[in-house]
Write a protein that holds these residues in place. Structure first.
Motif, mmCIF file in Angstrom:
data_model
loop_
_atom_site.group_PDB
_atom_site.id
_atom_site.type_symbol
_atom_site.label_atom_id
_atom_site.label_comp_id
_atom_site.label_asym_id
_atom_site.label_seq_id
_atom_site.Cartn_x
_atom_site.Cartn_y
_atom_site.Cartn_z
ATOM 1 N N ILE A 324 -6.754 67.250 86.637
ATOM 2 C CA ILE A 324 -6.192 66.537 85.487
ATOM 3 C C ILE A 324 -6.581 67.208 84.166
ATOM 4 O O ILE A 324 -5.939 66.970 83.143
ATOM 5 C CB ILE A 324 -6.578 65.044 85.475
ATOM 6 C CG1 ILE A 324 -8.090 64.839 85.356
ATOM 7 C CG2 ILE A 324 -6.011 64.351 86.696
ATOM 8 C CD1 ILE A 324 -8.462 63.370 85.195
ATOM 9 N N ALA A 325 -7.608 68.055 84.190
ATOM 10 C CA ALA A 325 -7.904 68.850 82.996
ATOM 11 C C ALA A 325 -6.941 70.032 82.859
ATOM 12 O O ALA A 325 -6.594 70.456 81.748
ATOM 13 C CB ALA A 325 -9.344 69.351 83.043
ATOM 14 N N GLU A 326 -6.501 70.571 83.991
ATOM 15 C CA GLU A 326 -5.594 71.713 83.985
ATOM 16 C C GLU A 326 -4.149 71.299 83.712
ATOM 17 O O GLU A 326 -3.358 72.085 83.165
ATOM 18 C CB GLU A 326 -5.680 72.448 85.330
ATOM 19 C CG GLU A 326 -4.690 73.598 85.542
ATOM 20 C CD GLU A 326 -4.915 74.794 84.622
ATOM 21 O OE1 GLU A 326 -4.134 75.754 84.718
ATOM 22 O OE2 GLU A 326 -5.861 74.771 83.805
ATOM 23 N N LEU A 327 -3.788 70.078 84.052
ATOM 24 C CA LEU A 327 -2.403 69.625 83.908
ATOM 25 C C LEU A 327 -1.822 69.837 82.508
ATOM 26 O O LEU A 327 -0.737 70.421 82.380
ATOM 27 C CB LEU A 327 -2.302 68.140 84.282
ATOM 28 C CG LEU A 327 -2.098 67.829 85.761
ATOM 29 C CD1 LEU A 327 -2.324 66.346 86.019
ATOM 30 C CD2 LEU A 327 -0.698 68.213 86.197
ATOM 31 N N PRO A 328 -2.483 69.380 81.444
ATOM 32 C CA PRO A 328 -1.858 69.571 80.123
ATOM 33 C C PRO A 328 -1.720 71.034 79.721
ATOM 34 O O PRO A 328 -0.816 71.384 78.959
ATOM 35 C CB PRO A 328 -2.810 68.814 79.179
ATOM 36 C CG PRO A 328 -4.065 68.640 79.922
ATOM 37 C CD PRO A 328 -3.715 68.597 81.372
ATOM 38 N N ARG A 329 -2.586 71.894 80.236
ATOM 39 C CA ARG A 329 -2.465 73.322 79.918
ATOM 40 C C ARG A 329 -1.227 73.921 80.580
ATOM 41 O O ARG A 329 -0.497 74.710 79.965
ATOM 42 C CB ARG A 329 -3.737 74.058 80.359
ATOM 43 C CG ARG A 329 -4.988 73.648 79.594
ATOM 44 C CD ARG A 329 -6.149 74.580 79.861
ATOM 45 N NE ARG A 329 -6.735 74.392 81.184
ATOM 46 C CZ ARG A 329 -7.798 73.628 81.431
ATOM 47 N NH1 ARG A 329 -8.382 72.965 80.431
ATOM 48 N NH2 ARG A 329 -8.287 73.527 82.641
ATOM 49 N N VAL A 330 -0.993 73.562 81.830
ATOM 50 C CA VAL A 330 0.206 74.045 82.517
ATOM 51 C C VAL A 330 1.455 73.489 81.839
ATOM 52 O O VAL A 330 2.442 74.205 81.633
ATOM 53 C CB VAL A 330 0.176 73.652 84.009
ATOM 54 C CG1 VAL A 330 1.487 74.034 84.697
ATOM 55 C CG2 VAL A 330 -1.002 74.324 84.715
ATOM 56 N N GLY A 348 2.226 69.479 88.446
ATOM 57 C CA GLY A 348 1.037 69.018 89.156
ATOM 58 C C GLY A 348 0.604 69.970 90.248
ATOM 59 O O GLY A 348 -0.584 70.289 90.386
ATOM 60 N N THR A 349 1.559 70.457 91.016
ATOM 61 C CA THR A 349 1.233 71.384 92.099
ATOM 62 C C THR A 349 0.681 72.697 91.556
ATOM 63 O O THR A 349 -0.294 73.236 92.074
ATOM 64 C CB THR A 349 2.483 71.648 92.959
ATOM 65 O OG1 THR A 349 2.886 70.429 93.574
ATOM 66 C CG2 THR A 349 2.198 72.692 94.030
ATOM 67 N N GLN A 350 1.290 73.218 90.498
ATOM 68 C CA GLN A 350 0.796 74.466 89.924
ATOM 69 C C GLN A 350 -0.609 74.290 89.353
ATOM 70 O O GLN A 350 -1.454 75.194 89.467
ATOM 71 C CB GLN A 350 1.731 74.973 88.839
ATOM 72 C CG GLN A 350 1.408 76.392 88.369
ATOM 73 C CD GLN A 350 1.519 77.426 89.474
ATOM 74 O OE1 GLN A 350 2.556 77.541 90.124
ATOM 75 N NE2 GLN A 350 0.448 78.166 89.717
ATOM 76 N N ALA A 351 -0.883 73.125 88.770
ATOM 77 C CA ALA A 351 -2.236 72.851 88.272
ATOM 78 C C ALA A 351 -3.237 72.845 89.422
ATOM 79 O O ALA A 351 -4.342 73.403 89.303
ATOM 80 C CB ALA A 351 -2.260 71.518 87.528
ATOM 81 N N VAL A 352 -2.858 72.245 90.543
ATOM 82 C CA VAL A 352 -3.741 72.221 91.715
ATOM 83 C C VAL A 352 -4.005 73.641 92.215
ATOM 84 O O VAL A 352 -5.144 74.021 92.501
ATOM 85 C CB VAL A 352 -3.126 71.361 92.841
ATOM 86 C CG1 VAL A 352 -3.886 71.565 94.150
ATOM 87 C CG2 VAL A 352 -3.139 69.895 92.445
#
Length: 499
Positions: A324-330, A348-352
């Motif tokens: 959830i920290a990576e989500l807004p960056r993607v 979401g998948t790309q953030a994961v």
């Protein structure tokens, strides 16, 4: 009785269990309470669309068209509402125009009344054909604005979108706050602006993920919203909609009094509380407290439950905070798309994958590549050039309506599925979800599908629930499989194989 009652759409048969319980409520669990739902006097009940269609075939081994028909028969007085993903219909890609038209025609024929039509990028080119088809076959066109927060999304931009939808023939406008990020005063301002400048009935949809959903609906009502979405309390709150009874009680005696009977609503709530505990407990997300961080990661309720399920399948649930920290960056890299199917799954998948790989964009999903090519539509803002370069190199993105590049598909589907299809509805089901539909049709032909009136109980349920299991319940014949529509499991397999 109020002269200006706030109308209520209850999401108990669709978004509520999609957001909280991975869309696993079967038709057999809905039917015993259908008569009481029909007595309430709702504006509508949302009971179809979204993820319910493929989940019915994939996990519950039932025909989604039959669900629509049997509930229509049990609920003759109540308008039915569905969520239609524009040119994506109920899937995760653009379908041909002939498939869109056939789906809408058959949905109306089988009992659907109101079609909430949206596009994940708010690209009206991807909504226009579905809106025309609903008009053609006599349904109510509800044009949806996917609400989001970003540097490029403003009050004026949402109003302009509402005006575009009105010009395309919308009968009403929905503010679709799929992540529950519309704060109460933001909801007031947007609703007021839409009422004054667009002039169509406004239907406000939100989720209670951050804990202020009820206040959001109250402020929307104060600003003149005509209809709001709620969910019966035993499947309301959290990542679902605010509880129906709470809003009804709050408005009693006011100018927006809904006029709904709280005693009847509490009876319905008691039924679904029992259903949730006895049949669906294993699908709980565990997200039971308000989380205001949704304002940052903006992930809709249905996707939260499914993404957590996918992480569990990869033994990576402990990485949720990193995701959830990576989500807004993607999301920023991808031009601030609203996060709703399919963009929520794509981002979401790309953030994961970025988190699990320990390197951003070391592996880029096919869906992200197609997004960079313009295959999902026009992004709200320019994409990060570095991401585009990694994803598609020097390839030029398309600028036309993506569906213009898609060949007609209905007759091809008819030829491919052959006599396994027993109806026009079956052909459309196959056109939408070939693998899931074929598997379901084969099981049905083999006599291995239980009557739709029986509840589906899953093998991991408690012994008390298993004791009530019907003799022929196909959902118990094998464990649920990962959903290929959400590509996390495929990417994880590629990672393990070093590809």
């Amino acid at each position: 009785m109020s002269t200006n009652p706030l109308k209520i759409c209850d999401t108990i048969l669709r978004d509520a269990h999609q957001s909280l319980l991975a869309t696993r409520m079967s038709t057999g669990l809905m039917l015993p309470i259908a008569d009481k739902l029909d007595q309430v006097g709702y504006f509508s009940v949302e009971m179809w669309g979204g993820a319910t269609f493929d989940s019915a075939m994939r996990f519950l081994h039932e025909d989604p068209w039959e669900r629509l028909r049997v509930l229509r028969e049990k609920m003759p007085r109540t308008k039915f509402q569905m969520l239609l993903r524009g040119q994506n219909i109920l899937g995760y890609r653009h379908y041909p125009d002939d498939v869109v038209e056939a789906f809408v025609r058959l949905a109306v024929k089988n009992g659907m009344d109101i079609f909430r039509i949206f596009d994940a990028l708010n690209d009206v080119r991807n909504m226009q054909w579905a809106m025309q088809c609903v008009k053609k076959y006599g349904g109510h066109v509800q044009g949806a604005i996917c609400y989001t927060i970003s540097p490029v999304h403003t009050l004026d931009s949402f109003v302009e979108l509402g005006l575009e939808l009105k010009a395309l023939g919308a009968d009403s406008i929905c503010v679709k706050d799929m992540a529950g990020i519309a704060t109460p005063y933001a909801a007031y301002e947007l609703t007021k602006a839409l009422k004054e400048r667009v002039g169509l009935p406004v239907h406000f949809h939100t989720h209670d993920t951050a804990g202020f959903g009820l206040a959001t609906l109250l402020k929307a009502a104060e600003a003149g919203a005509d209809i709001v979405d709620t969910a019966i309390s035993s499947l309301g709150g959290g990542t679902a909609q605010p509880p129906t009874e709470s809003l009804v009680a709050t408005l009693q005696g006011t100018e927006r009094d809904t006029g709904l009977d709280l005693r009847l609503l509490t009876e319905i709530a008691a039924y679904f509380r029992d259903v949730r505990t006895k049949y669906l407990a294993r699908f709980e997300t565990g997200l039971n407290t308000a989380d205001v961080r949704v304002l940052m990661y903006q992930m809709p309720g249905g996707m939260i439950s499914n993404l957590i399920s996918q992480l569990r399948q990869q033994n990576a649930e402990n990485r949720w905070e990193e995701v959830i920290a990576e989500l807004p960056r993607v999301r920023e890299d991808m031009g601030y798309p609203p996060l709703v199917t399919p963009t929520s799954q794509i981002v979401g998948t790309q953030a994961v994958v970025n988190v699990l790989m320990g390197e951003r964009y070391k592996i880029i999903s096919q869906e992200v590549k197609d997004y960079c090519r313009g295959m999902y539509g026009r992004p709200p803002a320019p994409l990060n050039p570095e991401l585009v370069k990694k994803a598609i190199g020097d390839e030029e993105p398309i600028t036309c309506r993506p569906a213009d590049l898609v060949e007609p598909g209905l007759e091809k589907a008819r030829a491919e599925i052959g006599d396994l299809a027993e109806s026009e509805e079956d052909i459309v089901s196959y056109a939408l979800f070939p693998q899931q539909a074929r598997e379901f049709f084969e099981l049905r032909r083999a006599g291995r599908v239980a009557p739709i009136t029986e509840p589906r109980i899953f093998p991991a349920e408690k012994a008390a629930a298993t004791a009530a299991q019907p003799k022929v319940t196909l959902a118990a014949s094998r464990p649920p499989r990962p959903q290929p529509a959400y590509p996390l499991w495929r990417l994880a397999n590629r990672m393990r194989e070093g590809r």
